[in-house]
Write a protein that holds these residues in place. Structure first.
Motif, mmCIF file in Angstrom:
data_model
loop_
_atom_site.group_PDB
_atom_site.id
_atom_site.type_symbol
_atom_site.label_atom_id
_atom_site.label_comp_id
_atom_site.label_asym_id
_atom_site.label_seq_id
_atom_site.Cartn_x
_atom_site.Cartn_y
_atom_site.Cartn_z
ATOM 1 N N GLY A 90 0.760 -1.244 -0.115
ATOM 2 C CA GLY A 90 0.449 -0.403 -0.751
ATOM 3 C C GLY A 90 0.833 1.426 -0.015
ATOM 4 O O GLY A 90 1.741 1.244 0.580
ATOM 5 N N LYS A 91 0.522 2.426 -1.164
ATOM 6 C CA LYS A 91 0.856 3.752 -0.773
ATOM 7 C C LYS A 91 0.139 4.701 -0.759
ATOM 8 O O LYS A 91 -0.723 4.150 -0.192
ATOM 9 N N LEU A 92 0.528 5.683 0.027
ATOM 10 C CA LEU A 92 -0.328 7.639 -0.478
ATOM 11 C C LEU A 92 -1.374 6.638 -1.509
ATOM 12 O O LEU A 92 -2.353 7.820 -1.239
ATOM 13 N N THR A 93 -0.840 6.945 -2.865
ATOM 14 C CA THR A 93 -1.476 7.299 -4.127
ATOM 15 C C THR A 93 -2.796 5.490 -3.843
ATOM 16 O O THR A 93 -3.692 6.448 -4.456
ATOM 17 N N ASP A 94 -2.861 5.038 -3.348
ATOM 18 C CA ASP A 94 -3.710 4.160 -3.169
ATOM 19 C C ASP A 94 -5.039 4.549 -1.915
ATOM 20 O O ASP A 94 -5.924 4.780 -2.145
ATOM 21 N N LEU A 95 -4.351 5.457 -0.102
ATOM 22 C CA LEU A 95 -5.125 5.956 0.386
ATOM 23 C C LEU A 95 -5.955 7.166 -0.633
ATOM 24 O O LEU A 95 -7.712 7.139 -0.514
ATOM 25 N N LYS A 96 -5.644 7.958 -1.749
ATOM 26 C CA LYS A 96 -5.898 8.811 -2.312
ATOM 27 C C LYS A 96 -6.834 8.551 -3.513
ATOM 28 O O LYS A 96 -8.288 8.560 -3.304
ATOM 29 N N GLY A 97 -6.538 6.834 -3.480
ATOM 30 C CA GLY A 97 -7.980 6.359 -4.550
ATOM 31 C C GLY A 97 -8.521 6.043 -3.700
ATOM 32 O O GLY A 97 -10.320 5.834 -4.028
ATOM 33 N N ILE A 98 -8.784 5.155 -2.816
ATOM 34 C CA ILE A 98 -10.067 5.194 -2.151
ATOM 35 C C ILE A 98 -11.158 6.257 -1.451
ATOM 36 O O ILE A 98 -11.821 5.742 -1.668
ATOM 37 N N LEU A 99 -10.135 7.289 -1.607
ATOM 38 C CA LEU A 99 -10.418 8.711 -0.703
ATOM 39 C C LEU A 99 -11.263 9.186 -2.049
ATOM 40 O O LEU A 99 -12.705 9.422 -1.986
ATOM 41 N N ALA A 100 -10.732 9.184 -3.145
ATOM 42 C CA ALA A 100 -11.377 9.705 -4.021
ATOM 43 C C ALA A 100 -12.351 8.952 -4.804
ATOM 44 O O ALA A 100 -13.559 9.794 -5.664
ATOM 45 N N ASP A 101 -12.320 7.493 -4.503
ATOM 46 C CA ASP A 101 -13.581 7.051 -4.986
ATOM 47 C C ASP A 101 -14.414 6.705 -4.147
ATOM 48 O O ASP A 101 -15.834 5.694 -4.585
ATOM 49 N N HIS A 102 -14.812 6.723 -2.909
ATOM 50 C CA HIS A 102 -15.065 7.273 -2.285
ATOM 51 C C HIS A 102 -15.574 5.708 -1.164
ATOM 52 O O HIS A 102 -16.805 5.023 -1.493
ATOM 53 N N LEU A 103 -14.168 5.019 -1.586
ATOM 54 C CA LEU A 103 -15.157 3.522 -1.186
ATOM 55 C C LEU A 103 -14.664 3.019 -0.088
ATOM 56 O O LEU A 103 -15.383 2.044 0.138
ATOM 57 N N TYR A 104 -14.382 4.716 1.067
ATOM 58 C CA TYR A 104 -15.022 4.308 2.300
ATOM 59 C C TYR A 104 -14.498 5.937 3.078
ATOM 60 O O TYR A 104 -13.893 6.213 2.181
ATOM 61 N N GLN A 105 -15.419 4.981 3.895
ATOM 62 C CA GLN A 105 -15.691 7.135 5.021
ATOM 63 C C GLN A 105 -14.784 7.387 6.000
ATOM 64 O O GLN A 105 -15.264 5.903 6.883
ATOM 65 N N VAL A 106 -14.362 7.295 6.032
ATOM 66 C CA VAL A 106 -13.327 7.469 7.345
ATOM 67 C C VAL A 106 -14.058 8.239 8.323
ATOM 68 O O VAL A 106 -14.218 9.599 7.886
ATOM 69 N N ARG A 107 -13.709 8.106 9.371
ATOM 70 C CA ARG A 107 -14.654 8.803 10.406
ATOM 71 C C ARG A 107 -14.014 9.255 11.630
ATOM 72 O O ARG A 107 -13.166 8.866 12.313
ATOM 73 N N ASP A 108 -13.702 10.823 11.777
ATOM 74 C CA ASP A 108 -13.559 10.954 12.781
ATOM 75 C C ASP A 108 -11.765 11.185 12.962
ATOM 76 O O ASP A 108 -10.819 12.336 13.077
ATOM 77 N N GLU A 109 -10.785 10.361 12.508
ATOM 78 C CA GLU A 109 -9.437 9.661 13.066
ATOM 79 C C GLU A 109 -8.608 9.455 11.778
ATOM 80 O O GLU A 109 -9.209 8.301 11.590
ATOM 81 N N LEU A 110 -7.807 9.605 10.828
ATOM 82 C CA LEU A 110 -7.241 9.304 10.372
ATOM 83 C C LEU A 110 -5.801 8.731 10.262
ATOM 84 O O LEU A 110 -4.986 10.374 10.934
ATOM 85 N N VAL A 111 -4.838 7.576 11.309
ATOM 86 C CA VAL A 111 -3.972 7.056 11.396
ATOM 87 C C VAL A 111 -3.008 6.946 10.417
ATOM 88 O O VAL A 111 -3.226 6.043 9.726
#
Length: 303
Positions: A90-111
């Protein structure tokens, strides 16, 4: 009325057009079924495994990173109650992909856990991650290798008069025990050969993704924290680490993102290899230290 030329074209090519329509419809139906997620006949990537182990929930506070996070953070032993979202390669580009494509909604805290590989643009990752599939690419083509694997198993068993199958592994890889020095030396030499010459230009996409995630967290009122993940200090850091840390920390400081540097905290005996803490001793220490640090920062406000 259909123009005569169009009618003639349809009549002449009716078989090909019908076949094309059948392929499109069948692919849409298979996409709706989504066997890479819904069926144990098929391989599951680490993102899907995360969802599976959390009752298919697609929201919650998250600890994101690569396999170093999976190995080090024991979710069910943690007081922080973060969803362990360590992804293989996993890379930061993957996190961006998850968030940009609304595949997961992070709530309150992102570590975010960053280790020596998390920011490497050239590092190959799992091509089955959902955010890599273009909307126009056929589902069957995207996952062709896994359809082939499961299809061959189905054919083998069918010849035996059975419809049974071996459920694909649904757990993430953990890291028990310790590798010997000969293995670690070989691994370090392999890393150095592959990535030793990397410079900041080889991290551009992931540095851009980090800035994007910082903006996303601010927009969605998420408490963003970053942890530099442990490295086995019995071996030299990869040559690019110093300049990479300086650049990343500069971005984080500018955005007032709390950062915990655990890169050189743990003795070699707590490691399975160069980048993964062992499950027996290293992971419990890491989990406890992360809990203590997050508690010291205070409870994140509800978004």
């Amino acid at each position: 009325m259909i123009p005569l030329k169009a009618a003639a074209f349809l009549k002449k090519n009716s078989f090909v057009l019908g076949l094309l329509l059948a392929l499109v419809v069948s692919d849409l139906l298979i996409s709706w079924w989504n066997p890479m997620v819904s069926s144990r006949r098929f391989y599951k990537n680490d993102f899907t495994k995360t969802l599976y182990h959390h009752g298919w929930s697609q929201s919650g506070p998250v600890f994101f990173g690569n396999s170093s996070v999976t190995g080090a953070y024991i979710e069910d032993k943690s007081d922080a109650h973060l969803v362990e979202m360590g992804l293989s390669y996993g890379k930061l580009t993957d996190l961006k992909g998850i968030l940009a494509d609304h595949l997961y909604q992070v709530r309150d805290e992102l570590v975010i856990g960053i280790d020596v590989h998390t920011m490497l643009d050239p590092l190959e990752t799992d091509p089955t991650y959902q955010w890599f599939k273009p909307w126009y690419q056929p589902y069957v083509y995207t996952y062709r290798d896994y359809f082939r694997d499961s299809g061959e198993e189905f054919a083998r068993n069918l010849r035996k008069g059975s419809l049974a199958y071996e459920p694909r592994w649904i757990d993430k890889e953990l890291y028990p025990g310790r590798k010997d020095d000969a293995f670690l030396k070989t691994k370090w030499e392999d890393y150095d050969k592959r990535f030793g010459a990397m410079t900041l230009k080889d991290f551009k996409d992931n540095l851009d993704a980090l800035q994007w995630v910082i903006g996303y967290a601010k927009e969605h009122k998420l408490s963003l924290r970053v942890i530099w993940m442990p490295w086995n200090k019995g071996y030299a850091d990869p040559p690019y680490v110093a300049s990479l840390k300086q650049e990343v920390n500069s971005q984080l400081q500018a955005a007032n993102v709390p950062t915990l540097d655990l890169m050189h905290t743990y003795e070699p005996r707590y490691f399975h290899d160069l980048v993964h803490l062992n499950r027996e001793e290293g992971a419990p220490l890491f989990t406890k230290e992360v809990d203590t640090w997050l508690k010291s920062l205070g409870k994140p406000s509800k978004s």
